[in-house]
Write a protein that holds these residues in place. Structure first.
Motif, PDB file in Angstrom:
ATOM      1  N   MET A   1       0.760  -1.168  -0.151  1.00 61.68           N
ATOM      2  CA  MET A   1      -0.065   0.115   0.000  1.00 61.68           C
ATOM      3  C   MET A   1       0.861   1.462   0.008  1.00 61.68           C
ATOM      4  O   MET A   1       2.065   1.208   0.560  1.00 61.68           O
ATOM      5  CB  MET A   1      -1.016   0.060   1.155  1.00 61.68           C
ATOM      6  CG  MET A   1      -1.994  -0.977   1.200  1.00 61.68           C
ATOM      7  SD  MET A   1      -3.123  -1.130   2.645  1.00 61.68           S
ATOM      8  CE  MET A   1      -3.648   0.392   2.882  1.00 61.68           C
ATOM      9  N   ARG A   2       0.427   2.015  -0.755  1.00 65.48           N
ATOM     10  CA  ARG A   2       1.101   3.365  -0.718  1.00 65.48           C
ATOM     11  C   ARG A   2      -0.001   4.543  -1.196  1.00 65.48           C
ATOM     12  O   ARG A   2      -0.862   4.149  -1.919  1.00 65.48           O
ATOM     13  CB  ARG A   2       2.352   3.555  -1.510  1.00 65.48           C
ATOM     14  CG  ARG A   2       2.271   3.134  -3.110  1.00 65.48           C
ATOM     15  CD  ARG A   2       3.415   3.027  -3.986  1.00 65.48           C
ATOM     16  NE  ARG A   2       3.090   2.906  -5.442  1.00 65.48           N
ATOM     17  CZ  ARG A   2       3.440   3.726  -6.163  1.00 65.48           C
ATOM     18  NH1 ARG A   2       3.960   4.748  -5.890  1.00 65.48           N
ATOM     19  NH2 ARG A   2       3.254   3.210  -7.491  1.00 65.48           N
ATOM     20  N   ASP A   3       0.490   5.663  -1.239  1.00 62.40           N
ATOM     21  CA  ASP A   3      -0.380   6.983  -1.698  1.00 62.40           C
ATOM     22  C   ASP A   3      -0.271   7.127  -3.088  1.00 62.40           C
ATOM     23  O   ASP A   3       0.801   7.757  -3.474  1.00 62.40           O
ATOM     24  CB  ASP A   3      -0.135   8.192  -0.688  1.00 62.40           C
ATOM     25  CG  ASP A   3      -1.131   9.316  -1.109  1.00 62.40           C
ATOM     26  OD1 ASP A   3      -2.165   8.957  -1.754  1.00 62.40           O
ATOM     27  OD2 ASP A   3      -0.804  10.281  -0.720  1.00 62.40           O
ATOM     28  N   ASP A  10      -3.260   6.003   2.064  1.00 61.82           N
ATOM     29  CA  ASP A  10      -2.594   4.794   1.358  1.00 61.82           C
ATOM     30  C   ASP A  10      -3.604   4.082   0.713  1.00 61.82           C
ATOM     31  O   ASP A  10      -4.822   3.787   0.944  1.00 61.82           O
ATOM     32  CB  ASP A  10      -1.877   3.795   2.285  1.00 61.82           C
ATOM     33  CG  ASP A  10      -0.849   4.237   2.774  1.00 61.82           C
ATOM     34  OD1 ASP A  10      -0.020   5.098   2.350  1.00 61.82           O
ATOM     35  OD2 ASP A  10      -0.246   3.601   3.880  1.00 61.82           O
TER      36      ASP A  10
END
Length: 104
Positions: A1-3, A10
């Motif tokens: 997960m990441r933005d 996220d």
């Protein structure tokens, strides 16, 4: 997960370090940032898409392999006699040996 989209939260993304043979169950209700959302050149850049399986699996890409064997034998002997000519062809699923036919 990441933005991915820069909103500070996220986002769900597909892992790019795995071979895709195992992972989370598909759920069309989940929106995931997949490989096609990472490239600015694509129309799908920074767009999440439903987490669904591919339309085609590996069996639609790979075909059954085929093997063919063709054998030609020419033999000889002394002045008085013996000569042998042999032509064998291997067909898929069948084996020929010493003129006898063996079914797989």
């Amino acid at each position: 997960m990441r933005d991915v989209n820069g909103d500070g939260i996220d986002d769900l993304t597909t892992p790019s370090t795995e071979d895709a043979s195992y992972g989370a169950a598909f759920d069309p209700n989940l929106l995931i940032y997949q490989w096609d959302s990472w490239f600015p050149q694509l129309d799908t850049y920074q767009q999440a898409s439903p987490w669904v399986g591919a339309k085609n699996d590996p069996t639609s890409f790979f075909e059954i392999g085929h093997t063919f064997f063709n054998t030609v034998t020419v033999d000889g002997a002394t002045e008085k006699g013996y000569f042998q000519v042999r032509l064998l062809q291997h067909e898929p699923g069948r084996y020929f040996a010493k003129f006898r036919d063996y079914q797989r």
